[in-house]
Design an enzyme around this catalytic site. Structure first.
Site, PDB file in Angstrom:
ATOM      1  N   HIS A 168     -55.789 -30.801  40.335  1.00 52.01           N
ATOM      2  CA  HIS A 168     -56.298 -32.140  40.659  1.00 52.01           C
ATOM      3  C   HIS A 168     -55.100 -32.994  41.014  1.00 52.01           C
ATOM      4  CE1 HIS A 168     -60.091 -31.718  38.210  1.00 52.01           C
ATOM      5  NE2 HIS A 168     -59.327 -30.849  37.581  1.00 52.01           N
ATOM      6  N   GLN A 224     -61.119 -43.339  43.659  1.00 54.32           N
ATOM      7  CA  GLN A 224     -59.931 -42.515  43.448  1.00 54.32           C
ATOM      8  C   GLN A 224     -59.473 -41.948  44.784  1.00 54.32           C
ATOM      9  OE1 GLN A 224     -61.656 -39.663  40.594  1.00 54.32           O
ATOM     10  NE2 GLN A 224     -60.039 -40.337  39.210  1.00 54.32           N
ATOM     11  N   CYS A 272     -64.507 -33.912  41.061  1.00 53.93           N
ATOM     12  CA  CYS A 272     -64.181 -32.478  41.089  1.00 53.93           C
ATOM     13  C   CYS A 272     -65.382 -31.550  41.227  1.00 53.93           C
ATOM     14  CB  CYS A 272     -63.306 -32.054  39.914  1.00 53.93           C
ATOM     15  SG  CYS A 272     -63.071 -33.258  38.631  1.00 53.93           S
ATOM     16  N   ASP A 292     -58.558 -39.019  45.615  1.00 49.05           N
ATOM     17  CA  ASP A 292     -58.638 -37.765  44.893  1.00 49.05           C
ATOM     18  C   ASP A 292     -58.394 -36.583  45.827  1.00 49.05           C
ATOM     19  OD1 ASP A 292     -59.030 -36.399  42.619  1.00 49.05           O
ATOM     20  OD2 ASP A 292     -61.186 -36.761  42.460  1.00 49.05           O
ATOM     21  N   ARG A 317     -67.302 -45.307  35.686  1.00 49.01           N
ATOM     22  CA  ARG A 317     -67.064 -44.893  34.313  1.00 49.01           C
ATOM     23  C   ARG A 317     -67.330 -46.063  33.378  1.00 49.01           C
ATOM     24  NH1 ARG A 317     -61.295 -41.629  34.977  1.00 49.01           N
ATOM     25  NH2 ARG A 317     -62.057 -40.192  36.571  1.00 49.01           N
ATOM     26  N   HIS A 329     -58.330 -32.031  45.510  1.00 55.33           N
ATOM     27  CA  HIS A 329     -58.317 -30.809  44.720  1.00 55.33           C
ATOM     28  C   HIS A 329     -57.769 -29.697  45.575  1.00 55.33           C
ATOM     29  CE1 HIS A 329     -61.229 -33.392  42.652  1.00 55.33           C
ATOM     30  NE2 HIS A 329     -60.641 -32.888  41.579  1.00 55.33           N
ATOM     31  N   LYS A 335     -49.998 -31.438  32.921  1.00 50.58           N
ATOM     32  CA  LYS A 335     -50.025 -32.382  34.036  1.00 50.58           C
ATOM     33  C   LYS A 335     -48.724 -33.156  34.148  1.00 50.58           C
ATOM     34  CE  LYS A 335     -51.952 -36.123  31.266  1.00 50.58           C
ATOM     35  NZ  LYS A 335     -52.823 -37.292  31.244  1.00 50.58           N
TER      36      LYS A 335
END
Length: 611
Positions: free
Chosen positions: A479, A347, A300, A349, A329, A351, A433
């Site tokens: 997200h 990911q 992000c 991902d 991570r 945004h 979420k």
RNA sequence: GCCGAAGUGGCGCAAUCGGUAGCGCAGGCGAUUUGUAAUCGCCCGGUUGCGGGUUCGAGUCCCGCCUUCGGCUCCA
């Protein structure tokens, strides 16, 4: 006063002792769920009794029913081994056969403390219970602090099997002592129990870690880093197909794709707040020219920089930035699990930055896109969880924003007719979420899609756009990941299909099997024809017998085997065999090419039963 | 991280009480040229996860570490 029924059966059928006594409903009056709940709970008590018999000094934790059976936690003088289980089972069966009643009583807390004087965990529970009395259940000499309800007599406990021993913290808190937990499976009938045990075996057979090795998809090299995946050519092929489709569909759905760095200076992570609230999951920084850089655990902050690279007008919103972003991570060593829990993963991902008036449409767009995309992989059933804020927690963003966001999420789910549950207080501090868990061929749930509002980062990074009024406004940020991570998704897919990928995903779509060396040349021609049509084909040129080649292709779960010998070579044909063993006989080459090309293009996701 | 179990050629496994580390598959070589789930023979391959200790002698016993598995906890 004793009812006729009680007198007849010879034991008190009491559910609530004392005032407001009522008859305990007979098992057959209950729903299946209620019956199972009682049976499992009672089995847990009987197990505790058995363990107490074997280990007189045992301290008891808790022993609830769970959705496939029951467990009970014990503090024992020595570790249990799998060999202890049959002995415990035996004692349990004896107790069940003795057919004693389960009796309920209410006693004062004081009396309960006396009763459980040598049971520290029970004493702890007693102190935390409200009211002056506590509820007990007794069968034979065994008594347990318990709300119930239970079956009436021990013989009503049906087939069960003790499965495993595992460690478990008292009350699930890692600061507490570790107890030993025994898990048992229990169902109403022997058939159901056996079906469940078969399902466990089936899950083992489909284990992606095993299939990953057998099908040569990926490997781990623990000595050079646990939780880090190495994709082999075949696994990489499947992944690349998914990634290609992913990119194509994102462009089609109005996303822009970006690439961002894998590391960023400490200042970035300070601004984002990750060094404050996510440091535990981040790896130690590296020093580059005297500056500290961190490996990214999330994408992000980078996407935000792209947004902020120039002034944004309300006219350009929504801006949807997507990336297959690889993050690292730190995960505690005990939690790593094949592809499903790793330390480095990619990911899918995105945004979305938008205006208030666009929020609803964007959230709905995410859900529709997700449904469309996951359908391609044969996932049709989903469980949806809506996580909202609660009264206590500390949250970023205004009350109004939260309410807006929660109702937008809720409406989006409802309008799509998805079954969902609300997890109140389950929201992360920066926004509410939706989590979508897909249900695989074995009925298991897997967390993949997530759609999260973020009221924190736009603030921290001071993101703005210029509105129609010429003033600066704060954009809304969402997200979103559909597959979650490619690693996990591939792991789920492998298990879902039991390694037998549908044609469009299969790393090798067809193997041409020449019967004898003199058919090699023709086999190569067949393969070339299929490759021209865009198919992934191999020729098994090994000096093996045809039977051996068929067996190997079958074990590799190759969708089509094309056997070629004299007859086929003469007829410009190939004998087609499917991996489920079906023999389609010889088909003209043209027809085969058409058939496979069409099937691959349609991206059909046949049920794993085809395997 | 915590509890328990485990780690033996690439993979799956064996090795009595502490006494010469074996087998199958895979791999290599050779023979065979085959019609729908394993052709035959020969050969190669191991410092028994790593480091210490006990012992005349350790895969086996003891200590520490690493990793995996089943759970727990965590999963911004």
């Amino acid at each position: 006063m004793v009812s006729a029924l009680e007198a007849e059966s010879g034991w008190p059928l009491l559910y609530n002792g004392g005032a407001g006594r009522k008859r305990m409903p007979r098992l057959e009056e209950l729903t299946r769920e209620e019956r199972l709940h009682r049976m499992r709970h009672s089995a847990a008590h009987i197990m505790a009794e058995a363990v107490l018999k074997l280990f007189p000094g045992a301290k008891l934790g808790i022993g609830p029913p769970i959705d496939t059976g029951f467990y009970y936690d014990f503090d024992l003088p020595r570790p249990l081994t799998p060999e202890d289980l049959p002995r415990i089972e035996e004692l349990m069966r004896e107790r069940i056969a003795s057919d004693v009643p389960f009796l309920h009583e209410e006693v004062s807390k004081e009396e309960a403390r006396r009763l459980f004087a040598d049971q520290p965990y029970k004493l702890e529970l007693i102190e935390e219970l409200e009211g002056d009395t506590v509820s007990l259940y007794r069968h034979g000499d065994f008594v347990d602090l318990c709300q119930g309800p239970h079956v009436e007599r021990t013989r009503q406990v049906p087939e069960f099997k003790l499965l495993s021993v595992a460690g478990a913290y008292w009350r699930g808190d890692e600061r507490n002592p570790m107890l030993q937990r025994i898990y048992g499976a229990l169902f109403e009938t022997k058939d159901e129990l056996e079906a469940y045990l078969r399902r466990l075996e089936e899950a083992q057979r489909r284990d992606h870690r095993r299939l990953g090795r057998e099908l040569d998809l990926f490997s781990f090299h623990e000595e050079f880093g646990p939780g880090l995946v190495y994709w082999h050519p075949k696994g990489a092929r499947v992944r690349a197909i998914i990634e290609d489709l992913w990119r194509q569909e994102h462009y089609r759905h109005g996303y822009e794709l970006v690439y961002t760095p894998h590391i960023g200076r400490a200042t970035l992570w300070e601004t984002s707040g990750h060094l404050d609230f996510y440091a535990e999951s981040m790896y130690s920084p590296m020093d580059i020219d005297g500056q500290l850089y961190y490996l990214k655990p999330m994408n992000c902050p980078f996407h935000i920089q792209i947004y902020k690279s120039r002034v944004r007008s309300y006219r350009e919103l929504p801006i949807r930035l997507a990336e297959l972003g690889t993050v690292y991570r730190y995960e505690r060593s005990g939690v790593l699990h094949g592809l499903l829990r790793v330390r480095g993963f990619t990911q899918d991902d995105a945004h979305i930055f938008c205006r208030l008036d666009q929020v609803k449409e964007e959230v709905e767009g995410c859900l529709d896109f997700m449904l469309l995309f996951l359908n391609a992989f044969g996932f049709r059933e989903f469980n949806v969880y809506l996580s909202t804020r609660d009264a206590q927690g500390k949250y970023a963003g205004s009350q109004e924003d939260w309410e807006m966001a929660q109702s937008v999420l809720r409406e989006a789910i409802q309008e799509r007719g998805l079954p969902y549950q609300v997890d109140e207080g389950g929201a992360v501090f920066y926004g509410p979420k939706i989590d979508v868990k897909l249900i695989d061929a074995l009925g298991r749930e897997w967390q993949c899609t997530t759609v999260q509002f973020d009221f924190n980062l736009p603030e921290r990074f001071d993101m703005t756009y210029v509105g129609q009024d010429g003033r600066h406004h704060r954009p809304y940020m969402v997200h979103r990941a559909m597959l979650g991570s490619l690693e996990r998704f591939l792991g789920v897919l492998i298990e879902h299909y039991a390694g037998a990928f549908p044609l469009w995903l299969a790393p090798v779509q067809a193997t041409v099997i020449p019967i004898a060396d003199r058919h090699l040349e023709y086999a190569r021609r067949v393969a070339a024809r299929l490759r021209e049509a865009g198919l992934r084909v191999e020729v098994d040129e090994r000096p093996e017998r045809m039977q051996a080649k068929i067996r190997d292709a079958q074990l590799q779960k190759v969708p089509y085997m094309l056997v070629v010998g004299d007859r086929e070579a003469a007829a410009e044909a190939a004998a087609v065999r499917l991996r489920n063993g079906r023999d389609l006989g010889a088909l003209p080459l043209d027809e085969i090419v058409d058939r496979l090309a069409r099937e691959a293009a349609e991206r059909t996701a046949p049920s794993p039963a085809d395997e």
